[in-house]
Design an enzyme around this catalytic site. Sequence first.
Site, PDB file in Angstrom:
ATOM      1  N   ASP A   1      -4.882  -6.349   6.502  1.00 52.93           N
ATOM      2  CA  ASP A   1      -6.474  -5.889   5.911  1.00 52.93           C
ATOM      3  C   ASP A   1      -6.990  -7.039   5.653  1.00 52.93           C
ATOM      4  O   ASP A   1      -8.426  -7.146   5.950  1.00 52.93           O
ATOM      5  CB  ASP A   1      -5.989  -5.133   4.742  1.00 52.93           C
ATOM      6  CG  ASP A   1      -7.157  -4.249   4.052  1.00 52.93           C
ATOM      7  OD1 ASP A   1      -8.031  -4.079   4.875  1.00 52.93           O
ATOM      8  OD2 ASP A   1      -7.061  -3.588   3.046  1.00 52.93           O
TER       9      ASP A   1
ATOM     10  N   LYS B   1       4.679 -14.379   4.496  1.00 56.15           N
ATOM     11  CA  LYS B   1       4.771 -14.975   3.496  1.00 56.15           C
ATOM     12  C   LYS B   1       6.172 -15.160   2.710  1.00 56.15           C
ATOM     13  O   LYS B   1       6.628 -14.767   1.758  1.00 56.15           O
ATOM     14  CB  LYS B   1       3.852 -14.686   2.206  1.00 56.15           C
ATOM     15  CG  LYS B   1       3.535 -15.926   1.178  1.00 56.15           C
ATOM     16  CD  LYS B   1       2.914 -16.792   1.568  1.00 56.15           C
ATOM     17  CE  LYS B   1       2.816 -17.728   0.159  1.00 56.15           C
ATOM     18  NZ  LYS B   1       2.078 -19.141   0.300  1.00 56.15           N
TER      19      LYS B   1
ATOM     20  N   ASP C   1     -10.486  -8.931   8.113  1.00 53.91           N
ATOM     21  CA  ASP C   1     -11.720  -8.901   7.471  1.00 53.91           C
ATOM     22  C   ASP C   1     -12.249 -10.044   7.364  1.00 53.91           C
ATOM     23  O   ASP C   1     -13.388 -10.484   7.742  1.00 53.91           O
ATOM     24  CB  ASP C   1     -11.786  -8.251   6.026  1.00 53.91           C
ATOM     25  CG  ASP C   1     -12.242  -6.627   6.003  1.00 53.91           C
ATOM     26  OD1 ASP C   1     -12.046  -5.992   6.932  1.00 53.91           O
ATOM     27  OD2 ASP C   1     -12.904  -6.429   5.003  1.00 53.91           O
TER      28      ASP C   1
ATOM     29  N   TYR D   1       0.854  -1.222  -0.197  1.00 50.35           N
ATOM     30  CA  TYR D   1      -0.039   0.072   0.020  1.00 50.35           C
ATOM     31  C   TYR D   1       1.024   1.232   0.047  1.00 50.35           C
ATOM     32  O   TYR D   1       0.363   2.382   0.309  1.00 50.35           O
ATOM     33  CB  TYR D   1      -0.896  -0.002   1.266  1.00 50.35           C
ATOM     34  CG  TYR D   1      -2.109  -1.332   1.080  1.00 50.35           C
ATOM     35  CD1 TYR D   1      -2.330  -1.619  -0.027  1.00 50.35           C
ATOM     36  CD2 TYR D   1      -2.576  -1.417   2.225  1.00 50.35           C
ATOM     37  CE1 TYR D   1      -3.403  -2.565  -0.190  1.00 50.35           C
ATOM     38  CE2 TYR D   1      -3.662  -2.248   2.202  1.00 50.35           C
ATOM     39  CZ  TYR D   1      -4.034  -2.945   1.102  1.00 50.35           C
ATOM     40  OH  TYR D   1      -5.234  -3.818   0.977  1.00 50.35           O
TER      41      TYR D   1
ATOM     42  N   ASP E   1      -1.295 -17.811   4.103  1.00 49.87           N
ATOM     43  CA  ASP E   1      -2.326 -18.633   3.627  1.00 49.87           C
ATOM     44  C   ASP E   1      -2.748 -19.977   4.375  1.00 49.87           C
ATOM     45  O   ASP E   1      -3.792 -20.160   4.621  1.00 49.87           O
ATOM     46  CB  ASP E   1      -1.671 -19.305   2.123  1.00 49.87           C
ATOM     47  CG  ASP E   1      -0.261 -19.796   2.218  1.00 49.87           C
ATOM     48  OD1 ASP E   1       0.283 -19.641   3.291  1.00 49.87           O
ATOM     49  OD2 ASP E   1       0.019 -20.473   1.268  1.00 49.87           O
TER      50      ASP E   1
END
Length: 326
Positions: free
Chosen positions: A223, A167, A227, A120, A199
Amino acid sequence: MTHEIAVIPGDGIGQEVTPAAIEVLESFPIDFEFVEAEAGDAVLAETGEALPQETYDLAASADATLFGAVGETAADVILPLRTAVDSFVNIRPAKAYPGVDAVRPETDLVFLRENTEGVYSGLEDRLTQDVSTLTRVVTESASKRLAEFACDYVAGDEHDGFSIVHKANVMRETDGLFRDTVRDVAEEQGVETNEVLMDAFATRVCLDPEQFDVVVCPNLAGDVLSDLAAGLVGGLGLLPSANIGPERAVFEPVHGTAPDIAGEGIANPAAMILSTAMLLEYLGYEAESAAVDDAVEATLEEGPRTADLGGDASTDDVTEAIIDRL
Ligand code: ATP
Ligand code: MG
């Protein structure tokens, strides 16, 4: 000591749940000075600016900011507000409450999400008709700042360290640096950590959220995964969040402006009121913060409830009930 609180209700139900939050704060004998300011779609239409300079300046100088919600202009308002307080960590608890339908009622997690960089950072290019690129930035300094915050956060007996979600097996340089930095800081401070690939985390948290407690992760992973956790506890409507900087912070519910119910006085104020609990804790009022959490929890369980939770109470009814329980 007076605490100056910037209050930015914004648009839609932000206008309805923010006054509820102020009422809760005013019920304590704490010296708050609330200064209201505008931001969002309505002020854009009026003045041509979604985030007027004076609102930005207020957030940059107040002790803390309470932010409701804004609609289309979210990116133009929230991102600069986070910058105004130099917010390097986004705290997002995802906790299921008794009496609220949840996919995984045993969920009780807190995400500490890196809030400044990763994918981002805004470094995107369109090189040719066919090719676009994005530069992912991870710095040792931002990772360290987050890790130090996480170590402080888990200090005390409530938490056994934290999980580092990354990751690094694929993004060896960037997530490698993130993982190594966070792990080293934790090791130095004697804080226990475990590592989970992002993951694998997604699957494991769905199957058995109780194996996690505090989760430290890079920006995008935080993020998405927070959620996902919101889904496990029954949706976005109940979740608070905090954007913490070195000297000030912005508190906001995770939900948006809910245009489908805005103006009817039936929005659930719980997420916004839980955000004030985070504000109280941030300012050092731990007992008051816990009292607000408990009052919201009891109200969710025993009612009255707003329509999103199957009840027919108004925003004001629920706010009154929460204040009565304080
Ligand atoms: P925005 O673009 O501002 O995010 P949205 O249409 O995505 O608007 P959200 O605010 O994200 O709407 O909410 C998604 C759904 O959840 C809507 O149906 C909304 O009514 C409901 N909802 C969100 N927050 C609340 C709340 N505090 N009380 C009741 N319902 C809510
Ligand atoms: Mg939305």
